[in-house]
Structure formats: structure tokens, C-alpha cells
Design a protein around this motif. Structure first.
Motif, PDB file in Angstrom:
ATOM      1  N   GLU A  40       0.816  -1.218   0.000  1.00 42.34           N
ATOM      2  CA  GLU A  40       0.000   0.000   0.000  1.00 42.34           C
ATOM      3  C   GLU A  40       0.847   1.263   0.000  1.00 42.34           C
ATOM      4  N   GLN A  96     -10.352  -2.013  -0.027  1.00 40.07           N
ATOM      5  CA  GLN A  96      -9.077  -2.685   0.142  1.00 40.07           C
ATOM      6  C   GLN A  96      -8.644  -2.735   1.604  1.00 40.07           C
ATOM      7  N   SER A  97      -9.284  -1.939   2.454  1.00 43.15           N
ATOM      8  CA  SER A  97      -8.770  -1.768   3.812  1.00 43.15           C
ATOM      9  C   SER A  97      -9.693  -2.255   4.917  1.00 43.15           C
ATOM     10  N   MET A 199      -4.301   0.217  -5.870  1.00 49.84           N
ATOM     11  CA  MET A 199      -4.337  -1.106  -5.262  1.00 49.84           C
ATOM     12  C   MET A 199      -4.970  -2.129  -6.201  1.00 49.84           C
ATOM     13  N   ARG A 403      -0.549  -7.821   7.141  1.00 52.78           N
ATOM     14  CA  ARG A 403      -0.306  -6.868   6.064  1.00 52.78           C
ATOM     15  C   ARG A 403      -0.925  -5.506   6.399  1.00 52.78           C
ATOM     16  N   ASN A 405      -3.108  -3.413   5.410  1.00 51.55           N
ATOM     17  CA  ASN A 405      -4.338  -3.019   4.722  1.00 51.55           C
ATOM     18  C   ASN A 405      -5.481  -2.908   5.725  1.00 51.55           C
ATOM     19  N   SER A 424     -10.498  -3.501  10.004  1.00 52.00           N
ATOM     20  CA  SER A 424      -9.692  -4.165   8.986  1.00 52.00           C
ATOM     21  C   SER A 424     -10.404  -5.359   8.375  1.00 52.00           C
ATOM     22  N   ALA A 428      -5.056  -6.709   1.509  1.00 50.96           N
ATOM     23  CA  ALA A 428      -5.749  -5.824   0.574  1.00 50.96           C
ATOM     24  C   ALA A 428      -6.876  -6.600  -0.102  1.00 50.96           C
TER      25      ALA A 428
END
Length: 586
Positions: A40, A96-97, A199, A403, A405, A424, A428
Motif C-alpha cells: 500500500e 481494500q482496507s 491497489m 499486512r 491493509n 480491517s 488488501a
């Protein structure tokens, strides 16, 4: 020292409610090229300003989300109401997050009662999950990237249950009114942000090109959605209409639950075992926040299963006797902070797990004598090398990978209530399984993929109904008079801990405002190597740090610190310039 609300071993969360006691320029250069270790990272730098308000403020990772929260606050909603609206919008504009297919950790300061609460809305493993979930036919852990995609990695989503729990107790506006902006934007479309577009184009998560539903959504005409594209999500609009009208329970039972289970069990890649009973039985739970004093401030974060609160606070307590100087990011300060982080991460990796399944020695980790012994390992001019965890329990260290994301938002309402939420879906675009307009998480990969390490059971191994360890670190701070002083948190995988620690030190030790602190060039240490943020002035220290024995890597470091500071009766807010968020206040 005192660790408020920490027990000798945290275990078996009670169903009852638990309460706690009462600018420097970064000289940033042009965006660096994509760094695969931090997928990211290469999303550019935004122009930000410090926002000052008197009544209320919201800081979130996307302008649409900040505006949704602002609208609710302007309509007379409180911090809890605004949080629901922000998360609903983030699900749409930052898929993506985070999203309603994931989980969250929630800190809430009730200013009227002068009490701090925390809600664990972390995902749980399905009842049919076993410690061998991520082992191949030879008994070895599968490669992490293969563990991510598909149904096997999906945990029971918790974020809606957590927000619902909070809203039923403290919300001011009706639940149904909190989804209006997200419904309208889902139906009529939103402008794809540069971050989301990048992304998608990177396709770091291979699942978004492999699984049909998400591929149709993100790759119309087989081309990645571009920045500025008007993207509509009518399925999510309909999902929100159901949840708004029927309540959060409609997500966990009925049509939506059946769709989620079907998507997981019939996934084209790695089908999972998530069941209707898993969804129906899910509960967000109150946890006792963990708090400690640092330089006359009381700082509070999440207790396990998040490692964020304990590791940030342990790092700060190890540092407290040291003078970090007045200059931000000095050579000496970077060295000392990295050494304390080494020690704290060593304990984190071995001992932090779901307290309902394993004793977590939090009180021992904050014992004055223990901290003093650990502190003796810190030398003023030499890297200590790989830190070994203190001997607190006979368990193996963890190899879980997290990760960066994730998302974070901070809110203070006009009554002085505050909420800090880190939310979260893990990787991603999560598991890349899309159902009814939203993506499902892959949070089960936050467990150790191997249940044993060095012949010892790993505390953070997969077990039925267990919550995986997290690094999410929402924080709320109080001044020496006990008044609210800061609300903050960040995305960033396991580096969240470093980002939040550095931000707190920036505001307390170096007297920076939220924007100055967020704009500081980053450095991180997770007991692996010292990372310096690429294309910033901090890289000029690489040679000197290497001479002190540090293993240095210059890489992209992508935080998303969103902070509100309370100072002299004003609210000072800032969004991290590395992302697209904004602070809005009145």
C-alpha cells in the motif's frame, strides 16, 4: 508504575461490562516506486493542513467517510452514531482496507460518565476450524499468499456487532438514519480514489483477478477501475437498506447470513467451514482497556487479543527513564526507540493471543522489576541484535504475518465523548470473496499458520471460535488532570505499533501538533531490522545507524495515523499525508 485494568493473567472475558479507571517539515520527495514488501506504500503524498475546531471533529481515511461522520455529528448525532456512518462509507470507498465483512477494535470515552470502555469486535474462527487449518498434506504450513485467498481464511465478521453493541447503549440517533449517506453513495456512485485505483491495478492480492464477483466489480471490461471512475455498488446499497431497517442482526441471521455462508463454503478457491451457527453465535465483547502512565499522561489501548495496546505501552515504559531529546528523529532517539521496540516485539510475538484460550502474562510484562531487567539490555550506542522474549510462560513464538491493509478513524463529539476505531479486513481486499456488495476478510491468516514452534504449542494457533492476535492499536490519552488529551490510531499491519508509538512520542516528548507528528519521516522495528522511510531526510542517518550495528533497510513505510488532540479547549485534527484522509470539524 501502575498498569490500570491489567490482570496478572487476562483470561475468560466476562459478559458483564468492564470499565477502566477513571511544524516540523518531512522534506518529503516525490512518491517512490512500488515496494512489494509494503503493497500500500506507493500511493503518493497528499497536501494536508492542521484542522482546528471547537465543537466536534472526525478524521477518517477517505473524504467521503469523513463527510459522512461530519454530517451525523452536525445532525446531533454522537461519536458512536458517527462511527457507524463512517464505517458504512469506508466499506464502499475503501474496500481494500476495511468493511462490514471484517472486524474492529473500539475504544470509547464516555465523557458524561468519565469512563473508558473497549469493545472487541475481532473476527472469530469457525467452530469447525482446527490447528491444522493452514497445513498442507505433508503437515507443513502453506505459503502465506496461498492461505489468503478464498473461503478458508474467512473469520466470522465482527465490526457490525461491535458497533451495534455500542450504539444500543450510547447512540443518540436512530440506527436506520446512520446508513443514509452510504446507501445514497452506493446507489449513485462514488469517485474511485487514486489509492483504491492503484491497489486494484497492482493486484497484489491475486484473488481479485481470480474470483468472479470481485473481478466483475473491480475490472469492468477486464480493465482495472481508474481513479476518478464513477463506481456504483447497488448490491451494497440493498445490503445497507436491509441492515438499516432490520438492525445488525440481519447481517448475522437470514438472507445476508445465508449468502455469506454460501460464498465461503462454495468458494472456487479453498472453500471454508464458516456456518450459519457461527454467524448466529457471534458476539462482540467488552474488554478491560489496558492503560499506563507515560510522562504524566495516561495512555489507554486495547488489551489482548490485540497486541497493539500492550506492545505500544511496553515500548513507552521501557523508554520512560531515557531522555529522547527535544529534536524529533535524532540519531539517539531512533536508536533508543528501536531497542525498546525490539524487546516489546519479542514478548508480543511469544505471549499475546486470545485471552479466552491462553493465559496472557500482561501484568508480568509491565512489572517494574521485569521492565528494569529488560531495560538493562539497551545500550546507548550499540544495537542489541535479535531480542529474546522474557521467560514468562512455556510457549512457542509466533510466525503470523500481518499486512498493512487496515483503516483507522478518530471522532470527538460536542459532548466530549470520543471514539477511536481501528478496523480491517486484513490483506488488501481481504479474502477476495465478495458477497452482496462487500468483501469478506481473511483474518484467520493472523493466526500462526503452524500450531507449533520449536516443539512448543504457539499461543496464537488456530482453534475453534478463537480470535486471532492483532496489532491494531486504537489509543485514547488523558492529561495529568484526567481530561481527554488525544485520540489516535493507524493502519499498517504489525507496523501499526511503531507508527502509533512514534506519533505519541512526537506529541508528548517533542511537543508536535498532530500534523507535525504524522508528517515525521518514519522508522520502524519489529525485532527484525530497522526500516527507514524511503525518500525522506531520515535516510541520511543510514550510515551512522549501520555503524552502530543496526541492520538497516530503506523502504516505503505507509501509515495512516488519524489524530485528534485536545489542547487549550480546542480540537486539533490531522490526517496522515501518506493517505487520502481528511479531518473535518466545527
Amino acid at each position: 508504575m501502575t498498569v490500570f485494568a491489567a490482570l496478572s493473567t487476562i483470561s475468560c472475558a466476562s459478559s458483564s461490562i468492564v470499565q477502566s479507571e477513571s511544524s516540523i517539515s518531512s522534506n518529503r520527495k516525490t512518491p517512490a516506486q512500488i515496494e512489494t514488501r509494503e503493497p500500500e506504500a506507493a500511493t503518493g503524498v497528499t497536501q494536508q493542513q492542521l484542522v482546528v475546531a471547537e465543537k466536534f471533529m472526525v478524521v477518517a481515511a477517505n473524504p467521503y467517510a469523513s463527510q459522512a461522520g461530519f454530517n451525523i455529528l452536525q445532525q446531533g448525532g454522537d461519536a458512536i452514531d458517527a462511527a457507524v456512518a463512517v464505517q458504512a462509507m469506508l466499506t464502499l470507498v475503501e474496500p481494500q482496507s476495511s468493511g462490514i465483512g471484517g472486524g474492529a477494535f473500539i475504544l470509547y470515552w464516555n465523557n458524561q460518565a468519565k469512563k473508558l470502555f473497549s469493545i472487541d469486535a475481532r473476527e472469530t474462527a469457525p467452530a469447525a476450524a482446527t490447528p491444522e487449518l493452514f497445513l498442507d498434506e505433508t503437515g507443513k504450513p502453506v505459503k502465506w499468499i496461498k492461505a489468503v485467498v478464498g473461503g478458508r481464511s474467512v473469520g466470522v465478521p465482527g465490526v457490525l456487532a461491535g458497533l451495534d453493541l455500542a450504539h444500543k447503549r450510547w447512540g443518540n440517533l436512530s440506527w436506520s438514519a446512520l446508513f443514509d449517506d452510504a446507501i445514497e453513495r452506493s446507489a449513485n456512485g462514488f469517485s474511485v480514489s487514486p489509492r483504491m485505483a492503484k491497489m486494484v491495478a497492482m493486484a497484489y492480492n491475486p484473488g481479485i483477478k481470480q474470483l468472479p464477483e470481485v473481478k466483475r466489480y473491480l475490472y469492468p471490461n477486464n480493465k482495472p477501475v481508474a481513479a476518478g471512475h464513477l463506481l456504483k455498488n447497488p448490491k451494497l446499497a440493498q445490503t445497507y437498506r436491509i441492515i438499516a431497517n432490520q438492525g445488525a442482526q440481519a447481517f448475522y441471521q437470514g438472507q445476508l447470513a445465508e449468502s455469506i455462508v454460501s460464498a465461503v463454503q462454495n468458494a472456487p478457491i479453498a472453500p471454508g467451514t464458516l456456518s450459519l451457527a457461527d454467524l448466529a453465535n457471534y458476539q462482540a465483547v467488552y474488554r478491560q482497556p489496558i492503560c499506563a502512565e507515560y510522562r504524566q499522561q495516561k495512555l489507554c489501548g486495547m488489551a489482548p487479543p490485540s497486541s497493539g495496546g500492550t506492545t505500544v505501552l511496553q515500548t513507552l515504559k521501557l523508554l520512560e527513564p531515557f531522555n529522547l531529546g527535544k529534536q524529533a528523529n535524532s540519531l539517539a532517539a531512533i536508536h533508543l526507540i528501536s531497542q525498546a521496540a525490539r524487546l516489546a516485539f519479542a514478548d508480543r510475538n511469544r505471549y499475546i493471543a486470545d485471552p479466552d484460550f491462553a493465559p496472557v502474562p500482561v501484568e508480568q510484562m509491565f512489572n517494574d522489576d521485569y521492565l528494569a531487567t529488560r531495560r538493562q539490555l539497551i545500550q546507548s550506542n550499540q544495537d542489541m541484535g535479535k531480542a529474546v522474549a522474557g521467560v514468562l510462560a512455556p510457549v512457542g513464538s509466533d510466525n503470523a504475518i500481518e499486512r498493512p491493509n487496515t483503516s483507522h478513524f478518530s471522532i470527538i463529539d460536542k459532548q466530549g465523548n470520543a471514539i477511536s476505531v481501528t478496523t480491517s479486513i486484513e490483506m488488501a481486499f481481504g479474502s477476495a470473496l465478495m458477497v452482496e456488495g462487500f468483501l469478506l476478510n481473511n483474518q484467520l491468516t493472523d493466526f500462526s499458520l503452524s500450531p507449533t514452534q520449536g516443539g512448543k504449542l504457539v499461543s496464537n494457533r488456530v482453534e475453534p471460535n478463537k480470535r486471532p492476535r492483532s496489532s491494531m492499536a486504537p489509543f485514547i490519552g488523558f492529561d495529568k488532570q484526567g481530561e481527554l488529551s488525544m485520540v489516535l490510531g493507524s493502519p499498517g499491519g504489525s507496523r501499526i505499533i511503531n507508527y502509533v508509538t512514534q506519533n505519541i512520542i512526537g506529541m508528548i516528548d517533542w511537543q508536535l501538533d498532530p500534523l507535525q507528528a504524522a508528517s515525521l519521516p518514519h522508522f520502524t522495528h519489529r525485532n527484525d531490522y530497522l526500516a527507514l522511510e524511503k525518500a525522506t531526510e531520515i535516510t541520511e542517518l543510514e550510515v551512522q545507524l549501520s555503524a552502530m550495528g543496526h541492520k538497516v533497510k530503506v523502504i516505503n513505510l505507509n501509515s495512516g495515523v488519524h489524530t485528534i488532540q485536545v489542547k487549550n479547549g480546542k480540537l486539533l485534527g490531522a490526517a496522515d499525508p501518506r493517505r487520502e484522509g481528511v479531518a473535518l470539524g466545527q
